[in-house]
Each structure stands twice: as C-alpha cells, then as structure tokens.
Design an enzyme around this catalytic site. Structure first.
Site, PDB file in Angstrom:
ATOM      1  N   SER A  70      43.716  46.720  44.804  1.00 28.29           N
ATOM      2  CA  SER A  70      44.257  45.416  45.166  1.00 28.29           C
ATOM      3  C   SER A  70      44.002  44.401  44.059  1.00 28.29           C
ATOM      4  CB  SER A  70      43.628  44.936  46.475  1.00 28.29           C
ATOM      5  OG  SER A  70      44.028  43.613  46.779  1.00 28.29           O
ATOM      6  N   GLN A  78      39.378  35.772  46.116  1.00 29.28           N
ATOM      7  CA  GLN A  78      38.285  34.863  46.457  1.00 29.28           C
ATOM      8  C   GLN A  78      37.172  34.992  45.420  1.00 29.28           C
ATOM      9  OE1 GLN A  78      36.817  35.314  50.433  1.00 29.28           O
ATOM     10  NE2 GLN A  78      35.185  33.801  50.195  1.00 29.28           N
ATOM     11  N   GLU A  96      29.341  40.764  46.146  1.00 31.14           N
ATOM     12  CA  GLU A  96      29.004  41.988  45.416  1.00 31.14           C
ATOM     13  C   GLU A  96      30.125  43.022  45.484  1.00 31.14           C
ATOM     14  OE1 GLU A  96      25.392  45.273  44.907  1.00 31.14           O
ATOM     15  OE2 GLU A  96      25.117  43.518  46.205  1.00 31.14           O
ATOM     16  N   GLU A 129      35.856  16.327  48.319  1.00 32.81           N
ATOM     17  CA  GLU A 129      36.873  15.647  47.516  1.00 32.81           C
ATOM     18  C   GLU A 129      38.033  16.595  47.211  1.00 32.81           C
ATOM     19  OE1 GLU A 129      37.331  13.407  43.174  1.00 32.81           O
ATOM     20  OE2 GLU A 129      35.347  13.940  43.945  1.00 32.81           O
TER      21      GLU A 129
END
Length: 300
Positions: A70, A78, A96, A129
């Site tokens: 993938s 991520q 990990e 923010e």
C-alpha cells in the site's frame, strides 16, 4: 497533486533545517522551533531508533507486507511521531508498523511529526490553529484530532472546547481514519467527499468498501446515491449470512400492484410498515417516460 507536491517540498525544507548543525533545534524555546512543531517533516529512516519501551514486539509479517504494498502505491498516509534526542537522532513514539513497512517498501525517508522538549502546549496551539485553516482536507483534520488524543491525551470533550466544534463533528472526522487507505487517499485528493466517506464507514468488509468506492468514482455518484448503494450491499450481505432473501412487502393489494407494474412496464417498489403506512415508488428514466407513465395511469 499540487497540494501533495507542496507538502513534500515543505517536509524536505524542514528536514534540511533540522540537519543544519549550526541550527540544531532541541527545545521548543530554540530559534526556528515554531517551524518544526506541528508540521510534517521528511526524516531519514536511519536516524530513527525504536522505542525500547514499546510494548508491542510481534508484528504479523503478512500484514506488514500488505502495508508495504500500500505504501509503495500510495505513500505513507499517516506520518509517524518521533522524539528528538540529539543531532540527527530520533526515537520513535508511534507508528512502528508504518516504519517497518516503509523499510520493506524500500523507502529511505518517512514523513514524521517531531516532538521537542517542553513543546506540549506549543503543539496544542499549533494543532488547534492548523485545524482552523480552510484549506485542509477532512483526513488532515482527522489526523490533527487524532494527534491531540494520542500525544496530548485530550478527550473529545476537551477538544470540542479547544477548537470550538461539536463533539459529534469531531467524532465524524475521527471515524474517517477507519476507512481503507485507498479511500482515505481518495478523500484527500478530492475524488470523493467526507459525506461519501461517512457513508462507507458502515461497510465493514474492505473489499466491499473498495468496490463501492470504484462505483462512486466511475458513476460519479452523489452522497445520497452512495448511501443507497451501501444499503443494497448491506442487504445483500444479510441475505448471504442468513441464506434467505429479505421478505418482500406483502399487502392485500400486491396482485394489483403487480398488474399495474406490468401495464406501465416499470418495476414498482412498495414498502409497508407494521402500522400499515408505507410508500409506493414508480421510477422513470426521462420526462418523456414520465409523460408516458402518467398517460397510462390516467387511462386506468
């Protein structure tokens, strides 16, 4: 695509900043630290060591290889999180599996969030923010919420107060991270909306998720059409599990409805509740088809 290129360029620029021995940032109080806190940085995998206190020690090899495949196709969706120990030396905090799979995939760098000494409040401010920006995609917002949970240990209620969003809104964003990585990428690239993603979350089987996703893209389905398609998949799954098709609605007028459907050459959908109330749906393909059906109904 432009957004992805900009992100990568930003990550490389910040990585170069951390590699400059004359500008070694170790604390949130150091010069240029504000450029690092809350941002994604491309780090050399060789500079990152495993956390010796990582409780997880066994990793499924097959699952790692699937993740590596993938990553080869989509990249690391991520980023991992690391703690800066020294110059060009970092310790893994979380991610990990992603790091191991990236090595299998042949990557030499990985996108990472870098934690600095005494940067806790600075990180909260940077993430809050960041969430308020208007150019973020839903997955980026979800990842920011997840970081506030994982790294700052904020509850969803506390996040609601900090970012000025309803708790249900935060929950809806976080649920997007349960989607297949391919679908997350589709949301990030703007191929589908957050509404499409929310509809797909209720589909547990990832093969079915991917199948529906392809139909959304190829047919340019709306969110409502996607919800209907998901419903059909779920009913199909229920039928497979029980070995029985859902029972059709039966009323004393079923035969008459069948006769009418045959007369106008259209499949009529009838749904009747336990209280006797229901809905009769007659689809049509065009205005001309609608005019034909109305003419036949008026002649009945």
């Amino acid at each position: 695509m432009t957004k992805a290129i900009k992100k990568q360029a930003l990550g490389r620029g910040l990585s170069a900043l951390l590699k400059d021995p004359n500008n070694d940032i170790k604390s949130a109080d150091d010069k240029n630290a504000e450029q690092v806190v809350g941002n994604i940085i491309e780090l050399d995998l060789d500079f990152i060591e495993i956390n010796p206190f990582q409780p997880r020690s066994n990793f499924n090899e097959e699952a790692l290889n699937e993740l590596a495949s993938s990553i080869k196709e989509l990249g690391v969706i991520q980023p991992i999180t690391v703690r800066k120990l020294d110059f060009n030396k970092y310790q893994l905090i979380s991610g990990e599996r992603r790091m191991r799979a990236s090595k299998i995939a042949g990557l030499t760098t990985i996108p990472a969030y870098v934690r600095l000494a005494n940067d806790n409040e600075s990180l909260v401010m940077a993430l809050v923010e960041n969430i308020q920006r208007h150019d973020l995609d839903p997955i980026e917002i979800a990842l920011s919420y997840q970081r506030l949970i994982d790294e700052i240990q904020l509850t969803q209620e506390q996040m609601s107060e900090r970012v000025g969003k309803k708790r249900s809104t935060i929950t809806n964003y976080l649920r997007l991270l349960k989607l297949d990585p391919i679908i997350q990428t589709g949301i990030r690239d703007g191929f589908i909306s957050m509404g499409h993603g929310r509809a797909l979350i209720s589909v547990e089987n990832q093969d079915d998720q991917a199948d529906i996703y392809q139909k959304i893209i190829s047919r340019n389905l709306s969110v409502r059409e996607t919800e209907q398609l998901v419903k059909e998949y779920q009913e199909k799954g229920q039928q497979t599990a029980t070995g029985k098709a859902p029972k059709p609605s039966v009323t004393p007028h079923t035969d008459k409805v069948s006769d009418l459907a045959a007369k106008i050459a259209v499949k009529i959908d009838v749904k009747v509740g336990a209280n006797g109330k229901g809905k009769l749906t007659i689809p049509f393909k065009s205005e001309a088809d609608l005019a034909r059906i109305l003419e036949l109904l008026q002649g009945s």
